[in-house]
Design an enzyme around this catalytic site. Structure first.
Site, mmCIF file in Angstrom:
data_model
loop_
_atom_site.group_PDB
_atom_site.id
_atom_site.type_symbol
_atom_site.label_atom_id
_atom_site.label_comp_id
_atom_site.label_asym_id
_atom_site.label_seq_id
_atom_site.Cartn_x
_atom_site.Cartn_y
_atom_site.Cartn_z
ATOM 1 N N CYS A 282 -25.333 -42.417 4.276
ATOM 2 C CA CYS A 282 -24.505 -42.946 3.151
ATOM 3 C C CYS A 282 -24.947 -42.052 1.866
ATOM 4 C CB CYS A 282 -24.968 -44.237 2.857
ATOM 5 S SG CYS A 282 -24.275 -45.280 4.073
HETATM 6 N N1 LIG Z 1 -25.371 -46.890 8.925
HETATM 7 C C1 LIG Z 1 -25.129 -47.671 7.897
HETATM 8 O O1 LIG Z 1 -26.261 -48.167 7.596
HETATM 9 C C2 LIG Z 1 -23.913 -47.544 7.088
HETATM 10 C C3 LIG Z 1 -24.183 -48.588 5.937
HETATM 11 C C4 LIG Z 1 -22.815 -48.649 5.064
HETATM 12 C C5 LIG Z 1 -21.625 -48.169 5.306
HETATM 13 N N2 LIG Z 1 -21.762 -47.263 6.601
HETATM 14 C C6 LIG Z 1 -20.227 -46.392 6.982
HETATM 15 O O2 LIG Z 1 -19.958 -46.918 7.970
HETATM 16 C C7 LIG Z 1 -19.139 -46.062 8.839
HETATM 17 C C8 LIG Z 1 -19.718 -46.296 10.291
HETATM 18 O O3 LIG Z 1 -21.102 -45.849 10.287
HETATM 19 P P1 LIG Z 1 -22.076 -46.071 11.404
HETATM 20 O O4 LIG Z 1 -23.405 -45.800 10.764
HETATM 21 O O5 LIG Z 1 -21.730 -47.097 12.185
HETATM 22 O O6 LIG Z 1 -21.636 -44.913 12.299
HETATM 23 P P2 LIG Z 1 -21.960 -44.612 13.850
HETATM 24 O O7 LIG Z 1 -21.951 -43.169 14.061
HETATM 25 O O8 LIG Z 1 -23.354 -45.346 14.049
HETATM 26 O O9 LIG Z 1 -21.057 -45.180 14.891
HETATM 27 C C9 LIG Z 1 -19.800 -45.142 14.780
HETATM 28 C C10 LIG Z 1 -19.198 -45.252 16.191
HETATM 29 O O10 LIG Z 1 -17.607 -44.985 16.018
HETATM 30 C C11 LIG Z 1 -17.302 -44.335 17.326
HETATM 31 N N3 LIG Z 1 -16.130 -43.498 17.221
HETATM 32 C C12 LIG Z 1 -15.898 -42.465 16.750
HETATM 33 N N4 LIG Z 1 -14.471 -42.231 16.593
HETATM 34 C C13 LIG Z 1 -13.969 -43.069 17.341
HETATM 35 C C14 LIG Z 1 -12.908 -43.453 17.625
HETATM 36 N N5 LIG Z 1 -11.620 -42.582 17.411
HETATM 37 N N6 LIG Z 1 -12.438 -44.642 18.429
HETATM 38 C C15 LIG Z 1 -13.465 -45.625 18.514
HETATM 39 N N7 LIG Z 1 -14.687 -45.340 18.309
HETATM 40 C C16 LIG Z 1 -15.096 -44.093 17.668
HETATM 41 C C17 LIG Z 1 -18.525 -43.398 17.706
HETATM 42 O O11 LIG Z 1 -18.627 -43.268 19.030
HETATM 43 C C18 LIG Z 1 -19.762 -44.160 17.176
HETATM 44 O O12 LIG Z 1 -20.342 -45.054 18.415
HETATM 45 C C19 LIG Z 1 -19.367 -44.921 8.214
HETATM 46 O O13 LIG Z 1 -18.231 -44.736 7.360
HETATM 47 C C20 LIG Z 1 -20.528 -44.969 7.291
HETATM 48 O O14 LIG Z 1 -20.453 -44.263 6.187
HETATM 49 C C21 LIG Z 1 -22.800 -47.065 7.361
#
Ligand SMILES: NC(=O)c1ccc[n+]([C@@H]2O[C@H](COP(=O)([O-])OP(=O)(O)OC[C@H]3O[C@@H](n4cnc5c(N)ncnc54)[C@H](O)[C@@H]3O)[C@@H](O)[C@H]2O)c1
Length: 444
Positions: A282
């Protein structure tokens, strides 16, 4: 007369609403479990077959999520799939896919657009679609809505009022703080901004089943900007203390003592702490989504650029301090044996995305140091989008063999007193040794 909203609300209250969550990562999987705990039928979508298989076998790939939690969710009807045609059975779909930067530090939104294009053929009248991925203001209206409208075979449009038929689209930012046990996830207020009041109301009704407080805002752009403001606020304040830390070191003042004293002020001050550089999915990334978008409006976001400059410099600062500390002992960095403690981007988590440790290890290697690492969360580390390390975890023993031990992540399980006792030199970038008095410690 029963309205569409009444029908949706009834399905939600009776737990008949089927919820699809796209992206079973750090955000999507815990969210799926929260809805499942509330007795909803949840389907997790992911393009990663290994994740789908693990989940369907009742396993977990995130350390703080136990396999038992997945199995409990399975008993409540949770399952994972990579088959987008199952969207057709859903009442609501929440998108939690990654939003990284590309190699030029510009937003990389292919995961979002790819997801929307894949699901569009299977959407139906009345479906609620919420984007949770962090992104710049305008994404939901400019990238998600047109693809949904163009890609569905029924000619459905986005419904802007409760009376209209069509798709309901909203943005609701994820606000999780990984590893933070002080606030329960459902106590974190949920900001919701729909494309029109209908989507805001439907999304609020759905999220209201798991979050205690919903904060409706007037548009997706406001919700998108809210998330960025929160993260930019952190990024800028961390840069401020990182800069002041460097000044304090020159002046012989302990910045941590200063922050400790300043935070006794009961109003108008929030403590941020210096460190070896930003990490995580983030804070190092999200602000640049806004600076990129701002250019479209002929506007430069100077605070973001300056904070980025200071924070990006921090791993280099740590290397300079380590080089100077070794120099005092008449040792060059080139050829020195260095143990890096902690790969995760912050304490007690199993996430190394954008971690400053990765940059620090690469910089140490570039300068000819012989580098090993220890981190109980990572038995090995291979390569990612920005690193290629190919290393395995070194046991935390025989520390006297290293010319320097660098604390880059202050995991709680480390016995810092024992580490200092056994090491020749300790470079502490996290103030983890604050209660230890030893000439072997260099704090930076
Ligand atoms: N991790 C955090 O603490 C956090 C906190 C707030 C916001 N976010 C935001 O949330 C969003 C997701 O982050 P995350 O940490 O969960 O990411 P992540 O990489 O842990 O998970 C994302 C998942 O999406 C899957 N994916 C990718 N393309 C896809 C598709 N076309 N169809 C289905 N699945 C698909 C990936 O395989 C993966 O398992 C991002 O925008 C991030 O900035 C994350």
């Amino acid at each position: 007369m029963t309205t569409r909203f009444d029908e949706f609300k009834h399905r939600v209250e009776a737990r008949e609403a089927r919820i699809g969550i796209i992206g079973m990562g750090y955000v999507g999987l815990p969210l799926a479990l929260l809805f499942s705990e509330e007795r909803f039928q949840v389907t997790g979508f992911d393009v990663d077959d290994a994740k789908v298989e693990t989940l369907n076998a009742g396993g977990s790939y995130i350390v703080r999520i136990l396999p038992e939690s997945i199995q409990q969710a399975q008993r409540a009807g949770f399952r994972a799939t990579s088959d987008y045609s199952e969207i057709a059975r859903m009442d609501a779909v929440i998108i939690c896919v990654p939003t990284p930067l590309d190699e030029y530090h510009a937003p990389f939104l292919d995961f979002v657009t790819g997801t929307v294009e894949s699901m569009a053929p299977f959407v139906h009248d009345g479906l609620l679609i919420v984007l949770e991925s962090t992104t710049y203001p305008g994404t939901t209206e400019e990238l998600v809505v047109p693809r949904l409208e163009a890609g569905n075979p029924h000619g459905l449009k986005v419904a802007r009022t409760l009376e209209e038929s069509g798709l309901h689209v909203a943005f609701s930012p994820e606000r999780e703080d990984p590893g933070n046990e002080t606030v329960a996830r459902n106590d974190i207020p949920k900001v919701v901004g729909g494309c029109g009041p209908a989507a805001t109301e439907l999304a609020s009704a759905l999220y209201g089943t798991i979050f205690r407080r919903i904060v409706p805002v007037s548009s997706p752009a406001v919700a998108e900007m809210t998330k960025l403001l929160e993260n930019i606020y952190r990024c800028v304040n961390i840069a401020l203390v990182n800069e002041l830390k460097q000044l304090c070191m020159r002046m012989g003042i302990d910045i941590h003592e200063v922050i400790g004293a300043a935070k006794t002020k009961p109003f108008g001050f929030q403590a941020f702490y210096p460190g070896p550089g930003l990490g995580g999915h983030c804070i190092p990334i999200d602000p640049f989504y806004l600076s990129w978008k701002a250019k479209q409006f002929d506007f430069r976001t100077r605070f973001i650029e300056l904070a980025g400059e200071i924070n990006t410099f921090m791993p280099y600062f740590v290397i300079d301090q380590t080089t100077a500390a070794l120099n005092k002992l008449r040792k060059p960095l080139n050829g020195s044996k260095i143990l890096v403690l902690g790969l995760a981007y912050k304490r007690d988590i199993d996430d190394l995305r954008e971690s400053p440790s990765l940059t620090i290890i690469e910089l140490l290697r570039e300068k000819g140091a012989n580098v090993a690492y220890n981190d109980p969360y990572f038995p090995k580390v291979g390569h990612g989008r920005h690193y290629d390390l190919n290393m395995t975890n070194t046991p935390l023993e025989n520390l006297g063999q290293y010319d320097a031990v660098m604390i880059v992540t202050d995991h709680s399980d480390y016995d810092y007193r024992a580490i200092v006792e056994q090491s020749q030199l300790v470079v502490d970038t996290r103030n983890a040794t604050k209660n230890i008095d030893s000439a072997k410690i260099v704090r930076c």
